[in-house]
Design a protein around this motif. Sequence first.
Motif, PDB file in Angstrom:
ATOM      1  N   VAL A  86     -21.163 -99.245 -26.875  1.00 21.10           N
ATOM      2  CA  VAL A  86     -21.435 -99.139 -25.441  1.00 21.10           C
ATOM      3  C   VAL A  86     -20.125 -99.204 -24.664  1.00 21.10           C
ATOM      4  N   VAL A  87     -20.002 -98.366 -23.652  1.00 20.21           N
ATOM      5  CA  VAL A  87     -18.977 -98.522 -22.634  1.00 20.21           C
ATOM      6  C   VAL A  87     -19.694 -99.065 -21.410  1.00 20.21           C
ATOM      7  N   LEU A  88     -19.264-100.224 -20.950  1.00 21.19           N
ATOM      8  CA  LEU A  88     -19.941-100.927 -19.861  1.00 21.19           C
ATOM      9  C   LEU A  88     -19.145-100.735 -18.572  1.00 21.19           C
ATOM     10  N   VAL A  89     -19.831-100.251 -17.546  1.00 24.52           N
ATOM     11  CA  VAL A  89     -19.171 -99.878 -16.299  1.00 24.52           C
ATOM     12  C   VAL A  89     -19.784-100.679 -15.147  1.00 24.52           C
ATOM     13  N   GLY A  90     -18.949-101.300 -14.331  1.00 25.10           N
ATOM     14  CA  GLY A  90     -19.447-102.077 -13.208  1.00 25.10           C
ATOM     15  C   GLY A  90     -18.805-101.663 -11.905  1.00 25.10           C
ATOM     16  N   HIS A  91     -19.618-101.556 -10.857  1.00 27.16           N
ATOM     17  CA  HIS A  91     -19.118-101.266  -9.517  1.00 27.16           C
ATOM     18  C   HIS A  91     -19.167-102.519  -8.664  1.00 27.16           C
ATOM     19  N   SER A  92     -18.089-102.812  -7.952  1.00 28.72           N
ATOM     20  CA  SER A  92     -18.049-103.873  -6.954  1.00 28.72           C
ATOM     21  C   SER A  92     -18.426-105.230  -7.569  1.00 28.72           C
ATOM     22  N   TYR A  93     -19.437-105.892  -7.025  1.00 25.38           N
ATOM     23  CA  TYR A  93     -19.889-107.192  -7.541  1.00 25.38           C
ATOM     24  C   TYR A  93     -20.261-107.120  -9.023  1.00 25.38           C
ATOM     25  N   ALA A  94     -20.720-105.956  -9.488  1.00 22.58           N
ATOM     26  CA  ALA A  94     -21.095-105.826 -10.900  1.00 22.58           C
ATOM     27  C   ALA A  94     -19.908-106.009 -11.831  1.00 22.58           C
ATOM     28  N   GLY A  95     -18.692-105.869 -11.307  1.00 21.03           N
ATOM     29  CA  GLY A  95     -17.533-106.183 -12.135  1.00 21.03           C
ATOM     30  C   GLY A  95     -17.554-107.632 -12.588  1.00 21.03           C
ATOM     31  N   GLU A 105     -21.531-109.475 -26.383  1.00 18.76           N
ATOM     32  CA  GLU A 105     -22.280-108.360 -26.964  1.00 18.76           C
ATOM     33  C   GLU A 105     -21.341-107.568 -27.865  1.00 18.76           C
ATOM     34  N   ALA A 106     -21.611-107.611 -29.157  1.00  8.66           N
ATOM     35  CA  ALA A 106     -20.688-107.047 -30.146  1.00  8.66           C
ATOM     36  C   ALA A 106     -20.515-105.537 -30.020  1.00  8.66           C
ATOM     37  N   ASN A 107     -21.450-104.843 -29.391  1.00  8.63           N
ATOM     38  CA  ASN A 107     -21.354-103.382 -29.334  1.00  8.63           C
ATOM     39  C   ASN A 107     -20.607-102.861 -28.104  1.00  8.63           C
ATOM     40  N   VAL A 108     -20.118-103.747 -27.241  1.00  6.28           N
ATOM     41  CA  VAL A 108     -19.345-103.294 -26.083  1.00  6.28           C
ATOM     42  C   VAL A 108     -17.910-103.014 -26.517  1.00  6.28           C
ATOM     43  N   LYS A 109     -17.498-101.761 -26.425  1.00 11.16           N
ATOM     44  CA  LYS A 109     -16.161-101.375 -26.888  1.00 11.16           C
ATOM     45  C   LYS A 109     -15.152-101.245 -25.757  1.00 11.16           C
ATOM     46  N   ALA A 110     -15.627-101.096 -24.516  1.00 12.56           N
ATOM     47  CA  ALA A 110     -14.709-100.899 -23.400  1.00 12.56           C
ATOM     48  C   ALA A 110     -15.401-101.281 -22.101  1.00 12.56           C
ATOM     49  N   LEU A 111     -14.580-101.681 -21.127  1.00 14.50           N
ATOM     50  CA  LEU A 111     -15.052-102.006 -19.787  1.00 14.50           C
ATOM     51  C   LEU A 111     -14.375-101.068 -18.797  1.00 14.50           C
ATOM     52  N   VAL A 112     -15.148-100.583 -17.829  1.00 16.00           N
ATOM     53  CA  VAL A 112     -14.580 -99.757 -16.771  1.00 16.00           C
ATOM     54  C   VAL A 112     -14.973-100.389 -15.436  1.00 16.00           C
TER      55      VAL A 112
END
Length: 260
Positions: A86-95, A105-112
């Motif tokens: 998974v690439v997990l992406v957050g906007h604003s407060y979601a960051g 979560e072991a399947n998260v490979k990157a954060l944007v």
Amino acid sequence: MRMIIKTAAIVGAFNLAAATAALGSDVKPTIVLVHGAFAESASWNGVVADLTRDGFSVIAAANPLRSVGGDAAHVASVVSSVKGPVVLVGHSYAGAVISAMADQEANVKALVYVAAFEPDVGESSLELTGKFPGSTLGPALAAPVNLPNGEQDLYIQQDKFPAQFAADVPEADARLMAAAQRPVNQAALADRAVRAAWKTIPSWSIYGAADRNIPPAAMAFMADRAHARKTVVVPGASHLVMVSHPQEVAALIEDAANAK
């Protein structure tokens, strides 16, 4: 004979598993998009269109906007349902939300981080907003809405929403978004981080140079502190950079998805 057949079956199964693993290494990650305060999942529509066109599976998750811990648990349940990276992406407060759960979560490979907070342990979104000058969000907020449990929800005044939140979005669209905005619990913005997933998971950052919610200087500071693999600053872009510049946001997400 039975032993030979059994051994052959084991060898065949092993080869199949190896082949499956080899194929799996080339599988595109699923992109999980998490909206922030005063927005909702449809704010990702342009980004979703680009990502799906390029062959990515995408989930635009609903963010409850109640508390960092509770919202993080909700997003974690979405991520854990995905079979594969998974690439997990957050906007604003979601960051702040993705920072609070991604390293669990072991399947998260990157954060944007898209015009987003990247708090360190002990920091809140509210604190980071005021760390540098430039935010005009406070005067644009409507009077808090009192909830039955004694807490309060925050909205942006609808007539101020276009200039404050979406200055580079067509005004007709911005006014529709103002009416459809989702409120954030006031206490959530003051929640202090207990985890900082960007310390252990590679991160990417994009934000607008004309953001009026989170000062661009604050986002530059956070991206630099997180040692972002790549930081993109979009000239003239508002806080809703994923709406006004979906191609640039999608391109950065794909960059994170394709990174080794």
